[in-house]
Design a protein around this motif. Structure first.
Motif, PDB file in Angstrom:
ATOM      1  N   TYR A   1       2.696 -40.848 -40.010  1.00  0.00           N
ATOM      2  CA  TYR A   1       4.723 -40.760 -39.829  1.00  0.00           C
ATOM      3  C   TYR A   1       4.865 -39.475 -40.681  1.00  0.00           C
ATOM      4  O   TYR A   1       4.814 -39.229 -41.529  1.00  0.00           O
ATOM      5  CB  TYR A   1       4.943 -42.125 -40.376  1.00  0.00           C
ATOM      6  CG  TYR A   1       4.807 -42.971 -39.565  1.00  0.00           C
ATOM      7  CD1 TYR A   1       3.881 -44.391 -40.510  1.00  0.00           C
ATOM      8  CD2 TYR A   1       5.169 -43.939 -38.539  1.00  0.00           C
ATOM      9  CE1 TYR A   1       3.147 -44.980 -39.721  1.00  0.00           C
ATOM     10  CE2 TYR A   1       4.572 -44.502 -38.190  1.00  0.00           C
ATOM     11  CZ  TYR A   1       3.425 -45.656 -38.009  1.00  0.00           C
ATOM     12  OH  TYR A   1       3.123 -46.892 -37.816  1.00  0.00           O
ATOM     13  N   PRO A   2       6.307 -38.517 -40.076  1.00  0.00           N
ATOM     14  CA  PRO A   2       6.853 -38.033 -40.692  1.00  0.00           C
ATOM     15  C   PRO A   2       7.218 -37.539 -41.918  1.00  0.00           C
ATOM     16  O   PRO A   2       7.375 -38.953 -42.658  1.00  0.00           O
ATOM     17  CB  PRO A   2       7.994 -37.548 -39.969  1.00  0.00           C
ATOM     18  CG  PRO A   2       7.871 -38.087 -38.957  1.00  0.00           C
ATOM     19  CD  PRO A   2       7.302 -39.165 -39.513  1.00  0.00           C
ATOM     20  N   ASN A   3       6.536 -36.457 -43.259  1.00  0.00           N
ATOM     21  CA  ASN A   3       6.393 -36.189 -43.797  1.00  0.00           C
ATOM     22  C   ASN A   3       6.032 -37.141 -45.437  1.00  0.00           C
ATOM     23  O   ASN A   3       6.324 -37.712 -46.097  1.00  0.00           O
ATOM     24  CB  ASN A   3       8.373 -36.540 -44.833  1.00  0.00           C
ATOM     25  CG  ASN A   3       8.750 -34.878 -43.767  1.00  0.00           C
ATOM     26  OD1 ASN A   3       8.590 -34.161 -44.100  1.00  0.00           O
ATOM     27  ND2 ASN A   3      10.005 -35.120 -43.636  1.00  0.00           N
TER      28      ASN A   3
ATOM     29  N   SER B   1      -0.090 -24.314 -46.700  1.00  0.00           N
ATOM     30  CA  SER B   1      -1.103 -25.296 -45.896  1.00  0.00           C
ATOM     31  C   SER B   1      -0.273 -27.027 -46.596  1.00  0.00           C
ATOM     32  O   SER B   1       0.300 -26.431 -47.776  1.00  0.00           O
ATOM     33  CB  SER B   1      -2.606 -25.332 -45.919  1.00  0.00           C
ATOM     34  OG  SER B   1      -2.688 -26.266 -45.575  1.00  0.00           O
ATOM     35  N   LEU B   2      -0.615 -27.288 -46.319  1.00  0.00           N
ATOM     36  CA  LEU B   2      -0.757 -28.791 -46.242  1.00  0.00           C
ATOM     37  C   LEU B   2      -1.669 -29.628 -46.727  1.00  0.00           C
ATOM     38  O   LEU B   2      -2.308 -30.147 -45.902  1.00  0.00           O
ATOM     39  CB  LEU B   2       0.516 -29.883 -45.422  1.00  0.00           C
ATOM     40  CG  LEU B   2       0.701 -31.327 -45.900  1.00  0.00           C
ATOM     41  CD1 LEU B   2       1.437 -31.325 -46.831  1.00  0.00           C
ATOM     42  CD2 LEU B   2       1.799 -31.625 -44.193  1.00  0.00           C
ATOM     43  N   TYR B   3      -1.514 -29.641 -48.598  1.00  0.00           N
ATOM     44  CA  TYR B   3      -2.936 -30.077 -48.572  1.00  0.00           C
ATOM     45  C   TYR B   3      -2.713 -31.935 -49.039  1.00  0.00           C
ATOM     46  O   TYR B   3      -1.746 -32.593 -50.008  1.00  0.00           O
ATOM     47  CB  TYR B   3      -3.699 -29.442 -50.317  1.00  0.00           C
ATOM     48  CG  TYR B   3      -3.277 -28.459 -50.089  1.00  0.00           C
ATOM     49  CD1 TYR B   3      -2.431 -27.310 -49.491  1.00  0.00           C
ATOM     50  CD2 TYR B   3      -4.648 -27.844 -50.010  1.00  0.00           C
ATOM     51  CE1 TYR B   3      -3.014 -26.075 -49.824  1.00  0.00           C
ATOM     52  CE2 TYR B   3      -5.327 -26.999 -49.950  1.00  0.00           C
ATOM     53  CZ  TYR B   3      -4.353 -25.817 -49.363  1.00  0.00           C
ATOM     54  OH  TYR B   3      -4.442 -24.240 -49.586  1.00  0.00           O
TER      55      TYR B   3
ATOM     56  N   THR C   1       0.906 -32.184 -50.117  1.00  0.00           N
ATOM     57  CA  THR C   1       1.496 -31.474 -51.285  1.00  0.00           C
ATOM     58  C   THR C   1       1.528 -30.076 -50.282  1.00  0.00           C
ATOM     59  O   THR C   1       0.241 -29.489 -49.684  1.00  0.00           O
ATOM     60  CB  THR C   1       0.599 -30.541 -52.501  1.00  0.00           C
ATOM     61  OG1 THR C   1       0.749 -31.897 -53.454  1.00  0.00           O
ATOM     62  CG2 THR C   1       0.793 -29.376 -53.104  1.00  0.00           C
ATOM     63  N   ARG C   2       2.773 -29.619 -50.340  1.00  0.00           N
ATOM     64  CA  ARG C   2       2.924 -28.483 -49.153  1.00  0.00           C
ATOM     65  C   ARG C   2       3.037 -27.186 -50.296  1.00  0.00           C
ATOM     66  O   ARG C   2       3.848 -27.231 -51.208  1.00  0.00           O
ATOM     67  CB  ARG C   2       4.663 -28.551 -48.577  1.00  0.00           C
ATOM     68  CG  ARG C   2       4.672 -27.401 -47.033  1.00  0.00           C
ATOM     69  CD  ARG C   2       5.759 -27.859 -46.544  1.00  0.00           C
ATOM     70  NE  ARG C   2       5.472 -28.824 -45.664  1.00  0.00           N
ATOM     71  CZ  ARG C   2       4.830 -28.968 -44.265  1.00  0.00           C
ATOM     72  NH1 ARG C   2       3.763 -27.780 -43.842  1.00  0.00           N
ATOM     73  NH2 ARG C   2       4.258 -29.844 -43.495  1.00  0.00           N
ATOM     74  N   LEU C   3       1.494 -26.578 -50.177  1.00  0.00           N
ATOM     75  CA  LEU C   3       1.460 -25.254 -50.786  1.00  0.00           C
ATOM     76  C   LEU C   3       1.882 -23.390 -49.990  1.00  0.00           C
ATOM     77  O   LEU C   3       1.552 -24.083 -48.870  1.00  0.00           O
ATOM     78  CB  LEU C   3       0.753 -25.206 -51.422  1.00  0.00           C
ATOM     79  CG  LEU C   3      -0.193 -24.032 -51.682  1.00  0.00           C
ATOM     80  CD1 LEU C   3       1.168 -23.633 -53.107  1.00  0.00           C
ATOM     81  CD2 LEU C   3      -1.209 -24.088 -51.925  1.00  0.00           C
ATOM     82  N   THR C   4       3.004 -23.654 -50.617  1.00  0.00           N
ATOM     83  CA  THR C   4       3.399 -21.687 -49.720  1.00  0.00           C
ATOM     84  C   THR C   4       3.254 -20.774 -50.301  1.00  0.00           C
ATOM     85  O   THR C   4       3.318 -20.239 -52.073  1.00  0.00           O
ATOM     86  CB  THR C   4       4.661 -22.141 -49.676  1.00  0.00           C
ATOM     87  OG1 THR C   4       5.321 -22.600 -48.165  1.00  0.00           O
ATOM     88  CG2 THR C   4       5.080 -20.712 -48.560  1.00  0.00           C
ATOM     89  N   VAL C   5       1.981 -19.921 -49.994  1.00  0.00           N
ATOM     90  CA  VAL C   5       1.326 -18.847 -51.173  1.00  0.00           C
ATOM     91  C   VAL C   5       2.503 -17.240 -50.825  1.00  0.00           C
ATOM     92  O   VAL C   5       1.797 -17.097 -49.475  1.00  0.00           O
ATOM     93  CB  VAL C   5       0.108 -18.500 -51.006  1.00  0.00           C
ATOM     94  CG1 VAL C   5      -0.433 -17.418 -51.702  1.00  0.00           C
ATOM     95  CG2 VAL C   5      -0.848 -19.931 -51.735  1.00  0.00           C
TER      96      VAL C   5
ATOM     97  N   GLN D   1      -4.634 -29.508 -44.052  1.00  0.00           N
ATOM     98  CA  GLN D   1      -3.725 -30.007 -43.064  1.00  0.00           C
ATOM     99  C   GLN D   1      -3.212 -28.552 -42.314  1.00  0.00           C
ATOM    100  O   GLN D   1      -2.266 -28.420 -42.978  1.00  0.00           O
ATOM    101  CB  GLN D   1      -3.290 -31.179 -42.887  1.00  0.00           C
ATOM    102  CG  GLN D   1      -2.695 -31.571 -41.145  1.00  0.00           C
ATOM    103  CD  GLN D   1      -1.183 -32.674 -41.033  1.00  0.00           C
ATOM    104  OE1 GLN D   1      -1.613 -33.167 -42.814  1.00  0.00           O
ATOM    105  NE2 GLN D   1      -2.013 -33.065 -39.759  1.00  0.00           N
ATOM    106  N   ASP D   2      -3.220 -28.007 -41.157  1.00  0.00           N
ATOM    107  CA  ASP D   2      -3.040 -26.570 -40.317  1.00  0.00           C
ATOM    108  C   ASP D   2      -2.574 -27.407 -39.088  1.00  0.00           C
ATOM    109  O   ASP D   2      -3.895 -28.323 -38.171  1.00  0.00           O
ATOM    110  CB  ASP D   2      -4.185 -25.451 -40.544  1.00  0.00           C
ATOM    111  CG  ASP D   2      -4.009 -25.777 -42.240  1.00  0.00           C
ATOM    112  OD1 ASP D   2      -5.185 -25.595 -42.978  1.00  0.00           O
ATOM    113  OD2 ASP D   2      -3.872 -24.856 -43.048  1.00  0.00           O
ATOM    114  N   PRO D   3      -1.743 -26.444 -38.777  1.00  0.00           N
ATOM    115  CA  PRO D   3      -1.511 -27.150 -36.788  1.00  0.00           C
ATOM    116  C   PRO D   3      -2.214 -26.748 -36.278  1.00  0.00           C
ATOM    117  O   PRO D   3      -3.398 -25.477 -36.129  1.00  0.00           O
ATOM    118  CB  PRO D   3      -0.143 -25.934 -37.314  1.00  0.00           C
ATOM    119  CG  PRO D   3       0.777 -26.054 -38.482  1.00  0.00           C
ATOM    120  CD  PRO D   3      -1.316 -25.448 -39.242  1.00  0.00           C
ATOM    121  N   GLY D   4      -2.674 -27.742 -35.045  1.00  0.00           N
ATOM    122  CA  GLY D   4      -3.757 -27.408 -34.016  1.00  0.00           C
ATOM    123  C   GLY D   4      -5.440 -27.669 -35.254  1.00  0.00           C
ATOM    124  O   GLY D   4      -6.213 -27.471 -33.843  1.00  0.00           O
ATOM    125  N   LEU D   5      -5.625 -27.707 -36.246  1.00  0.00           N
ATOM    126  CA  LEU D   5      -6.623 -27.673 -36.994  1.00  0.00           C
ATOM    127  C   LEU D   5      -7.209 -29.297 -37.367  1.00  0.00           C
ATOM    128  O   LEU D   5      -8.042 -29.892 -38.087  1.00  0.00           O
ATOM    129  CB  LEU D   5      -7.106 -26.633 -37.785  1.00  0.00           C
ATOM    130  CG  LEU D   5      -6.637 -25.086 -37.186  1.00  0.00           C
ATOM    131  CD1 LEU D   5      -7.289 -24.642 -38.274  1.00  0.00           C
ATOM    132  CD2 LEU D   5      -7.806 -25.412 -36.406  1.00  0.00           C
TER     133      LEU D   5
END
Lengths: 115, 112
Positions: A39-41, B87-89, B107-111, B37-41
């Motif tokens: 689910y989202p988030n 990415s989202l880990y 965990t949403r990580l932005t580098v 987790q990456d979009p489309g992958l």
């Protein structure tokens, strides 16, 4: 090598209608198959699995899946969709014979249930 | 309540600045793993651990380190983060490697 294919990026269905989310797999040994929902988030939540035994597997929230060895498929189904079923669904496979502990996930299918 | 926790939930950092994402589970699970987790992958496994002091590479281990000194904890370490690690880990745990996994919230990580 093992792989999973979810051929549809998105599935649209009207509330109350049956839904199917498709998954096909490839492994060299015995497949361990899983469905998860996101689910989202949120993190992924386990829905159901096939390890061995009955080909029809029943899981959480009224979902079920049928293991078809000849077609190497493990499609997720539900007889009557709810708007709250709208989410991202992932199929995953692991080779249960070779001792690998690395599951392979599909790219995910976005299920949208319309009121 | 049985759960997998991760911290931080969101992180923005700069290239080269070492960081650690913590993961803890309270279910006494032997098996723990990290995914991105990456979009489309979809999800791709980075590292996994079968028990304390036993870790092994997943599909995409380059640029990451892990350790398993205690059964409940499995931190993910990025010694020198780069933008392609944005990415989202997710951390996950299970009873053994064949069973369903319990996932953390991500965990949403932005580098930068």
């Amino acid at each position: 090598a093992q792989s999973v294919a979810q051929p549809e990026d998105q599935v649209n269905v009207a509330e109350g209608n049956p839904l199917t989310v498709k998954c096909t797999y490839s492994v060299s040994g015995n497949p361990y198959l899983f469905w998860y929902v996101q689910y989202p988030n949120r993190g992924l939540q386990f829905l159901l699995k096939y390890i061995t035994g009955d080909n029809l597997v029943k899981g959480s929230y009224g979902f079920e899946a049928e293991f078809n060895k000849s077609q190497t498929s493990f499609h997720l189904k539900k007889p009557s969709a709810l708007v709250s079923d709208s989410a991202l669904y992932f199929c995953a496979v692991r080779d249960g014979t070779g001792g690998s502990y690395i599951p392979t996930f599909g790219r995910g299918t976005s299920l949208i249930v319309h009121p | 309540e049985a759960q997998v926790t991760q911290n931080p939930r969101y992180l923005i950092t700069v290239t080269g600045k070492k960081l650690t994402v913590t993961c803890s589970q309270n279910m006494n699970h032997e098996y723990m793993s990290w995914y991105r987790q990456d979009p489309g992958l979809g999800l791709r496994q980075i590292y996994y651990s079968m028990n304390v002091e036993v870790t092994d590479k997943g599909d995409v281990p380059e640029g990451y380190k892990v350790s398993r000194k205690e059964k409940r904890n499995f931190p993910l370490i990025l010694e020198s983060p780069s933008p392609n690690q944005t990415s989202l880990y997710f951390c996950a745990s299970s009873y053994g490697g064949r069973n369903e996994q319990f996932f953390g919230p991500g965990t949403r990580l932005t580098v930068l």
